[in-house]
Design a protein around this motif. Structure first.
Motif, PDB file in Angstrom:
ATOM      1  N   ALA A  34       0.808  -1.219   0.000  1.00 52.93           N
ATOM      2  CA  ALA A  34       0.000   0.000   0.000  1.00 52.93           C
ATOM      3  C   ALA A  34       0.845   1.275   0.000  1.00 52.93           C
ATOM      4  N   LEU A  35       2.149   1.141   0.203  1.00 50.38           N
ATOM      5  CA  LEU A  35       3.013   2.324   0.270  1.00 50.38           C
ATOM      6  C   LEU A  35       3.452   2.765  -1.120  1.00 50.38           C
ATOM      7  N   ARG A  36       3.743   4.052  -1.245  1.00 53.30           N
ATOM      8  CA  ARG A  36       4.153   4.620  -2.535  1.00 53.30           C
ATOM      9  C   ARG A  36       5.506   4.108  -2.996  1.00 53.30           C
ATOM     10  N   LYS A  37       6.414   3.925  -2.062  1.00 52.57           N
ATOM     11  CA  LYS A  37       7.780   3.485  -2.379  1.00 52.57           C
ATOM     12  C   LYS A  37       8.003   2.064  -1.872  1.00 52.57           C
ATOM     13  N   ARG A  38       8.935   1.385  -2.511  1.00 50.02           N
ATOM     14  CA  ARG A  38       9.310   0.044  -2.082  1.00 50.02           C
ATOM     15  C   ARG A  38       9.913   0.099  -0.677  1.00 50.02           C
ATOM     16  N   VAL A  39       9.489  -0.806   0.173  1.00 52.64           N
ATOM     17  CA  VAL A  39      10.007  -0.882   1.541  1.00 52.64           C
ATOM     18  C   VAL A  39      11.357  -1.590   1.486  1.00 52.64           C
ATOM     19  N   PRO A  40      12.400  -0.998   2.066  1.00 55.11           N
ATOM     20  CA  PRO A  40      13.728  -1.614   1.981  1.00 55.11           C
ATOM     21  C   PRO A  40      13.840  -2.935   2.739  1.00 55.11           C
ATOM     22  N   ASP A  41      14.682  -3.792   2.209  1.00 56.58           N
ATOM     23  CA  ASP A  41      15.036  -5.054   2.850  1.00 56.58           C
ATOM     24  C   ASP A  41      16.096  -4.733   3.896  1.00 56.58           C
ATOM     25  N   LEU A  42      15.709  -4.737   5.150  1.00 60.18           N
ATOM     26  CA  LEU A  42      16.629  -4.372   6.229  1.00 60.18           C
ATOM     27  C   LEU A  42      17.686  -5.431   6.487  1.00 60.18           C
ATOM     28  N   THR A  43      17.503  -6.628   5.942  1.00 59.91           N
ATOM     29  CA  THR A  43      18.481  -7.691   6.166  1.00 59.91           C
ATOM     30  C   THR A  43      19.710  -7.541   5.273  1.00 59.91           C
ATOM     31  N   ARG A  44      19.672  -6.656   4.309  1.00 57.84           N
ATOM     32  CA  ARG A  44      20.775  -6.505   3.353  1.00 57.84           C
ATOM     33  C   ARG A  44      21.567  -5.206   3.563  1.00 57.84           C
ATOM     34  N   LEU A  45      21.311  -4.505   4.640  1.00 57.52           N
ATOM     35  CA  LEU A  45      21.989  -3.224   4.871  1.00 57.52           C
ATOM     36  C   LEU A  45      23.506  -3.356   4.930  1.00 57.52           C
ATOM     37  N   THR A  46      23.982  -4.391   5.589  1.00 55.34           N
ATOM     38  CA  THR A  46      25.430  -4.585   5.729  1.00 55.34           C
ATOM     39  C   THR A  46      26.058  -4.886   4.374  1.00 55.34           C
ATOM     40  N   VAL A  47      25.471  -5.791   3.618  1.00 57.89           N
ATOM     41  CA  VAL A  47      26.005  -6.151   2.302  1.00 57.89           C
ATOM     42  C   VAL A  47      26.007  -4.933   1.376  1.00 57.89           C
ATOM     43  N   GLU A  48      24.927  -4.157   1.411  1.00 58.18           N
ATOM     44  CA  GLU A  48      24.819  -2.982   0.537  1.00 58.18           C
ATOM     45  C   GLU A  48      25.721  -1.833   0.970  1.00 58.18           C
ATOM     46  N   ASN A  49      26.303  -1.940   2.157  1.00 60.43           N
ATOM     47  CA  ASN A  49      27.197  -0.899   2.674  1.00 60.43           C
ATOM     48  C   ASN A  49      28.622  -1.436   2.805  1.00 60.43           C
ATOM     49  N   ASN A  50      29.088  -2.128   1.768  1.00 55.55           N
ATOM     50  CA  ASN A  50      30.452  -2.678   1.744  1.00 55.55           C
ATOM     51  C   ASN A  50      30.759  -3.559   2.951  1.00 55.55           C
ATOM     52  N   ARG A  51      29.758  -4.342   3.364  1.00 56.52           N
ATOM     53  CA  ARG A  51      29.874  -5.306   4.455  1.00 56.52           C
ATOM     54  C   ARG A  51      30.147  -4.671   5.821  1.00 56.52           C
ATOM     55  N   ILE A  52      29.730  -3.426   5.967  1.00 56.08           N
ATOM     56  CA  ILE A  52      29.828  -2.734   7.257  1.00 56.08           C
ATOM     57  C   ILE A  52      28.416  -2.286   7.628  1.00 56.08           C
ATOM     58  N   PHE A  53      27.944  -2.716   8.792  1.00 57.71           N
ATOM     59  CA  PHE A  53      26.601  -2.323   9.203  1.00 57.71           C
ATOM     60  C   PHE A  53      26.554  -0.807   9.401  1.00 57.71           C
ATOM     61  N   PRO A  54      25.625  -0.112   8.735  1.00 63.86           N
ATOM     62  CA  PRO A  54      25.561   1.356   8.809  1.00 63.86           C
ATOM     63  C   PRO A  54      24.855   1.841  10.080  1.00 63.86           C
ATOM     64  N   THR A  55      25.510   1.667  11.196  1.00 64.60           N
ATOM     65  CA  THR A  55      24.928   1.948  12.507  1.00 64.60           C
ATOM     66  C   THR A  55      24.334   3.348  12.595  1.00 64.60           C
ATOM     67  N   GLU A  56      25.129   4.361  12.289  1.00 66.63           N
ATOM     68  CA  GLU A  56      24.650   5.738  12.444  1.00 66.63           C
ATOM     69  C   GLU A  56      23.483   6.044  11.512  1.00 66.63           C
ATOM     70  N   TRP A  57      23.535   5.564  10.283  1.00 73.71           N
ATOM     71  CA  TRP A  57      22.459   5.817   9.328  1.00 73.71           C
ATOM     72  C   TRP A  57      21.158   5.182   9.818  1.00 73.71           C
ATOM     73  N   VAL A  58      21.244   3.946  10.320  1.00 74.79           N
ATOM     74  CA  VAL A  58      20.048   3.265  10.825  1.00 74.79           C
ATOM     75  C   VAL A  58      19.522   3.992  12.052  1.00 74.79           C
ATOM     76  N   ARG A  59      20.412   4.375  12.970  1.00 75.35           N
ATOM     77  CA  ARG A  59      20.001   5.100  14.182  1.00 75.35           C
ATOM     78  C   ARG A  59      19.297   6.404  13.803  1.00 75.35           C
ATOM     79  N   GLU A  60      19.880   7.147  12.890  1.00 73.19           N
ATOM     80  CA  GLU A  60      19.281   8.424  12.468  1.00 73.19           C
ATOM     81  C   GLU A  60      17.943   8.209  11.765  1.00 73.19           C
ATOM     82  N   THR A  61      17.841   7.144  10.999  1.00 72.87           N
ATOM     83  CA  THR A  61      16.587   6.853  10.305  1.00 72.87           C
ATOM     84  C   THR A  61      15.482   6.530  11.308  1.00 72.87           C
ATOM     85  N   ILE A  62      15.792   5.706  12.292  1.00 69.65           N
ATOM     86  CA  ILE A  62      14.804   5.362  13.314  1.00 69.65           C
ATOM     87  C   ILE A  62      14.398   6.607  14.099  1.00 69.65           C
ATOM     88  N   ALA A  63      15.381   7.418  14.466  1.00 68.65           N
ATOM     89  CA  ALA A  63      15.114   8.613  15.275  1.00 68.65           C
ATOM     90  C   ALA A  63      14.389   9.699  14.507  1.00 68.65           C
TER      91      ALA A  63
END
Length: 153
Positions: free
Chosen positions: A69-98
């Protein structure tokens, strides 16, 4: 003589503690207590299922019941590390949640700003304690999202 009394007192106190724990539903003698990080992950998992799974899916793959029902595709949160050169994007995720990082994919209203929502859960607390409570909830959710990373290529 004094050392043996101390030993007996310690043994009795230990036996009483174990006996009270055996009769309690809250603590099992056979289970080791959770570490603080395990407790954060467990709480984060509860928060995720309660607030995030409706869009991101129970496994975090972006396939929740409301995703279509959303306008944009919902991201696959399980692939964040792989999509970020195998480093979990801690600050980006924290900022997104906040709510500090509002990615274009979320638009203006698709993803709630959980930082302020978490703080509002405890209006009985002083403002600095509400902020700490919100930060802890964000950390717990972040710990869960980091735990569900799929590192396969």
């Amino acid at each position: 003589m004094n050392a043996s009394r101390t030993s007996i007192a310690i043994a009795v106190a230990g036996a009483l503690t174990i006996a009270s724990a055996v009769g309690s539903d809250e603590l099992s003698v056979t289970e080791a207590p959770l570490s603080w990080h395990q407790a954060a992950q467990a709480d984060g998992e509860e928060i995720f299922f309660e607030l995030c799974a409706v869009c991101h899916g129970a496994g975090g793959k972006g396939d929740g019941p409301a995703a279509a029902a959303l306008r944009k595709r919902v991201p696959d949160l399980t692939r964040l590390t792989v999509e970020n050169n195998r480093i979990f994007p801690t600050e980006w995720v924290r900022e997104t949640i906040a709510g500090a990082n509002r990615p274009a994919a979320h638009g203006s209203v698709d993803m709630p700003i959980w930082g302020s929502a978490f703080a509002e859960l405890r209006p009985d607390l002083k403002s600095y304690r509400r902020e700490g409570f919100a930060r802890q909830r964000i950390y717990n959710l972040l710990a869960h999202i980091e735990r569900i990373q799929d590192l396969s290529p």
